[in-house]
Design a protein around this motif. Structure first.
Motif: not given
Length: 410
Positions: A153-154, A183, A197-201, A227, A229
Motif C-alpha cells: 500500500v502507498n 484507477p 500509489n497502490v490503495q486498498q481498493n 494489497v 501493508y
C-alpha cells in the motif's frame, strides 16, 4: 533583514534571514519516455537536476514489488549516471530518477526495453487463429506476474504480461476482471500495468489480454492483486524528560499485516539495562547512563520500519538548557495562548511537548510558534516545553499553564 526599535532610552535590533528556494527540475538523457536496445548493448542513463539548493539525486528501478534503489555514479554536481554494461532481458523495466531538496521533489521516468530475437512471424495471420501454430506464437510461451501478486500500500508496483511472437498491430493490455475502470493514475503500456500509489481498493483480479486491430480480444492470463501493508510505527512518547529513579516506558505501536516482529535496540550502544514486552520498552529506576536514543524496529513479510525514541534523564526538575519558566494563568473556559520565547525573541518554528512526556491534551493546537486553545480545561494545566533549532543552536523554554475554576476567581 534587520528590524530596529528606538526610543529615548536606546535601541534594540533583531535580524532574520530570508532564503528563496527553487524546487528541483529533473531531466533524463536519452530524452525519451522509452528506450529500446538489443541484448548485449551498453545502456547509459544520465539524470541531471537544477534547483536551489542543489537537489540530491537517486536512481531507482520499479519492479514487481517496490521501488529499489540502484547504485549509480556521480560524474559531477547535479548529475547521476546509471550504467548497464551488457543489457539483458531482465533489465527491461521502468527506471526512475528522483531529485530531492528542501524545496521539494521531482521525478522523471524512462521505460527501458531490451529486445530479444523472435522467430519468423506471419503478420497476415492474427495471433490466436488456428493457422498461427508454428509461426512464432506458442500459447505456453507466456510470462506474467505470478497468479497472486502482492502490492504494498502507498507504493508503486508493476505487473508484467509478455507474449512472444505478437503479430503486427496486436497489442497487450490490462483491465479489471470485474469490469470497473483502472484507477486514474494507473496506465497500461506494452503489456505492463503500472500501478501508482497502490490503495486498498486496488485489490482484485486483473486480466491481461491481446487486442487485435479488428477489435477482437483474447484473454492471455489473470492475476490476483492483493494489497499488503508494510509495518508502520507510532511511538508514545517519541521524546520524554525524566528524573533518575523514575520508572519509564516507551510504547512502540505498530500496524500492518500480521505477524509483525517488534524489537528494541539502543542507538550506538550494545548493552541496554532495560526490558521490552509486547513492543513496550521499560526502565526500572532509570539512571543517567540509560539516557539516549532507542530504535524500535518492526518487521513483517512485506518490509521493515524503524523509529527512534529519545529518553533524556535530568538531575533537576528543570534542565539548565531551558530558559526561565513562563507562567500563563487562565480561567477555565477562556481562550489561552502559550508563547515560545527563546532569549529575547519569539521562535518561528518550534516543537511543543509536555514536560512529563505525556501527549499534548486534546483541544490544544499548535499554530506556528504558539500553543493555543479556544476553551482551556483543567486537563490542560501543566508544564510544557518548546524546542527550537536556531541554525544548529538548540534552545528550549518552559511554559507553565495554570487553569483556575470560575469559583476560585474573586
Amino acid at each position: 533583514y534587520v528590524c530596529t526599535a528606538q526610543n529615548a532610552h536606546g535601541s534594540k535590533s533583531l535580524s532574520t534571514r530570508l532564503i528563496v528556494l527553487s524546487p528541483p527540475i529533473v531531466r533524463i538523457q536519452p530524452d525519451s519516455n522509452e528506450l529500446t536496445v538489443r541484448r548485449g548493448e551498453r545502456i547509459s542513463l544520465v539524470c541531471t537536476a537544477s534547483g536551489d539548493p542543489v537537489p540530491a539525486l537517486i536512481w531507482s528501478i520499479l519492479n514487481n514489488r517496490i521501488m529499489k534503489n540502484l547504485n549509480a555514479v556521480n560524474s559531477k554536481t547535479g548529475e547521476l549516471v546509471y550504467v548497464i554494461e551488457n543489457a539483458e532481458e531482465a533489465n527491461t523495466a521502468t527506471y526512475v530518477c528522483e531529485g530531492r531538496s528542501d524545496a521539494g521533489t521531482d521525478r522523471k521516468y524512462i521505460n527501458v526495453i531490451v529486445s530479444h530475437d523472435i522467430g519468423p512471424v506471419r503478420g497476415d495471420i492474427p495471433i490466436g487463429s488456428d493457422d498461427d501454430i508454428g509461426y512464432g506464437f506458442d500459447r505456453t510461451n507466456l510470462y506474467t506476474t505470478p497468479h497472486e501478486f502482492l502490492a504494498p500500500v502507498n507504493q508503486d508496483a508493476r505487473a508484467v504480461c509478455n507474449v512472444e511472437g505478437l503479430s503486427a498491430g496486436a497489442t497487450l493490455d490490462w483491465k479489471r476482471a470485474d469490469g470497473n475502470p483502472l484507477p486514474p493514475e494507473w496506465f497500461s503500456r506494452d503489456g505492463v500495468l503500472y500501478m501508482a500509489n497502490v490503495q486498498q481498493n486496488a485489490s482484485g483480479e486483473y486480466v491481461c489480454f491481446i487486442r487485435y486491430t479488428d477489435g477482437r480480444q483474447l484473454e492471455a492470463s489473470r492475476t490476483l492483486v492483493k494489497v499488503v501493508y508494510p509495518p508502520k510505527i507510532i511511538l508514545d512518547p517519541p521524546k520524554q524528560y525524566v528524573q533518575p529513579g523514575d520508572d519509564v516506558h516507551v510504547e512502540c505501536r505498530v500496524s500492518g499485516d500480521q505477524p509483525i516482529q517488534v524489537t528494541w535496540s539502543a542507538a550506538n550502544r550494545t548493552e541496554v539495562d532495560s526490558t521490552h514486552i509486547n513492543g513496550v520498552l521499560m526502565f526500572r529506576k532509570i539512571t543517567k547512563s540509560d539516557a539516549g536514543r532507542y530504535v524500535c524496529t518492526a518487521r513483517n513479510s512485506i518490509g521493515t520500519a524503524t523509529a527512534i525514541a529519545e529518553v533524556v534523564v535530568e538531575d533537576n526538575a528543570v534542565s539548565n538548557r531551558d530558559a526561565v519558566e513562563e507562567i500563563v494563568s487562565v480561567i477555565e473556559g477562556q481562550p489561552a495562548l502559550l508563547p515560545c520565547v527563546v532569549g529575547d525573541s519569539y521562535a518561528s518554528t518550534v516543537r511543543w511537548s509536555r514536560f512529563d512526556g505525556l501527549p499534548i491534551p486534546d483541544g490544544l493546537v499548535i499554530e506556528g510558534s504558539v500553543l493555543r486553545t479556544q476553551s482551556v480545561q483543567q486537563s490542560h494545566a501543566g508544564l510544557y516545553r518548546c524546542e527550537v533549532d536556531l541554525y544548529g543552536n538548540f534552545k528550549s523554554a518552559l511554559v507553565r499553564l495554570n487553569v483556575a475554576h470560575c469559583r476560585d476567581v474573586p
